[in-house]
Structure formats: structure tokens, C-alpha cells
Design an enzyme around this catalytic site. Sequence first.
Site: not given
Ligand code: SIN
Length: 308
Positions: A44, A127
Site C-alpha cells: 500500500k 492519489c
Molecule cells: C487511496 O488510498 O485513497 C487510494 C490511493 C491512490 O489512489 O493512490
Amino acid sequence: MDLSTTIAGVRFPSCFMNAAGARCVTGDELDALGRSRSAAIVTKSMTLAPRDGNPEPRYYGFPAGSINSMGLPNLGYLAYARIIPELRKFGKPIIASVAGFSEEDFVIIAKVINESRPDLIEVNLSCPNIPGEPQIGYDPDVSARLLKRVRNVVSVPMGVKLPPYFDPAHQERMAQVLEGVGVQFLSLINSVGNGLVVNPDEERVAIKPKGGFGGLGGPLIKPVALANVRAFWKLFGGRLPIIGVGGVVNGTDAFEHFLCGASAVQVGTALVEEGLGVFERLENELAMLLARKGYASPLACRGNLKEL
Ligand code: SIN
């Protein structure tokens, strides 16, 4: 069928891996990816401090795709710096996805994570889901400054995850930026930001954060993903490896990404919806398709898209 591939000198046992964000937040999820057929373990996107992310509901899947506004829920970079060496036992590449809320955040995180020796670092400039924070990849000057600073503290291959661009001029400008900063691979694309999904029965939005606005993924974004893969493949004359992300639900979708110039693909929505078994299914479907078409490997068709 040999489905292996190479990105920035790192060999991947197959060409399908998870996209950053999909089932890869916790140590248990990362272990499960290690045990699965995913060709790599992609973390992540990590921030300085641990984050719970945005309020729920923040993900909604529907037949044409998905919308999410997760808000970067993650364990914080120090936790991933401890977890990454433990993931080595799975014997597959580890890609650390790095995010942040300032240039300084990216530099601090990248320096420490580099020392935990992932095989590659993917810098997330895209993001769309943090209220008040613009997508960095839409500002070429900020992107250039940030990437130069990160490049200075990173010794493993460094790539960038970009947002979708909708204008060739923006792709050309970003390609100039990338040329100058020593980027070694691209992940294209992040979700299509600031979409809105409406539930007409309930007369309300599908997700809670940001008044319902969020990043679109899955089949409905495949043409946008393919367009960006193709555009950057051409802009770099095929010199820069590209990981295609967006709308990979079956083997044919992956084949289309390879034709456009991808060297591997990441799977987001389909992994969330189907679970870890998706990788084996995709491998089988792609292998059958390539065999039928007489290609010995995915790389044998890379970039071969014909124009009319
Ligand atoms: C998110 O955690 O909101 C998605 C992350 C991303 O799209 O880079």
C-alpha cells in the site's frame, strides 16, 4: 508458456501482480500476496504517520468497475520498513509504494524504505482521495523537484505511478520531466480521479468521503489506461518499462496492455472483487491466448499494436 518479465533489471516470475492499494495494507495481507501467484508484493502507498484513511463506505464495486476514496489507510512507513525484509522469504520482487503530503515526506520515507531493500520503489504521485491535496502528477514542476530529491536518496530502481492524462501535451510535458530525473519504470495509471457514482434508487452517492467523489477503477477505465500506456511507450520509444494498470479483468485485457507497450500489469479492482485466485486465472487465460496467437511470451507482443 513463460509469463516472466523484467522491469528495470528485476526479474518477475510472471507478469501479473497486485496494484498498490489492493489487499496490501497489513502484514497479513502482504504475507498472503507472498503466498499467492502474484508475481510481486506491492505495498500500500505509505505515508509518514499511520493512517486510518477516509470514513466508510469508501469503496463501491459495480459491474462496470469501482469507485474508491480510501484516503491512504496504511501502517506508516516505519512499519513497512520492518515488514519488507520479512517478505524476502517469499522469493519474489517487493515493490514499495511511497506517498506523502509534502516533498519532505517523500524524501524521508524513500530514504528509510530504500534501506529496507525492496526490489523497486514506486513513487505515487497520483492519489486523488485526500481532501484538499491536489494530485502531484498534474503539476510537472512540483513532480520534477520531488522526483529529483527522491532519486538522490534511492539506490534501488525507482519508478513513478502517474495519474491518467487526457491531453497529449500533458503527456509530453510529463515525459520531459521523467527524462530528466532518472525514473526507471512507470506504472500507468492510477484511478481516474474525482468520478462520481450515483445510486438512483436511494438518490444518494455510493461512497461517503468528499461528497461521493472518488477514483474510478476496473473495466470502465481500461481505454484510458491503454491510451496512457501507449502514449508513454511512444514518447519513450519503448525504452522505459511500463506496468499497465487499469481494467485488467481477464487475459485479453492484459494482452491489450502488452500490445500497447506494457511489460507487466497490476490488478486492482479484480483483485479486490475476486480475491487472490485472480492471478492464476489471469495467467491461464493469457497463456492460452498467447499460445493461440503464436506468441512465445508476453514480451514477444509488447508494443506491437497496429495502427490503421
Ligand atoms: C487511496 O488510498 O485513497 C487510494 C490511493 C491512490 O489512489 O493512490
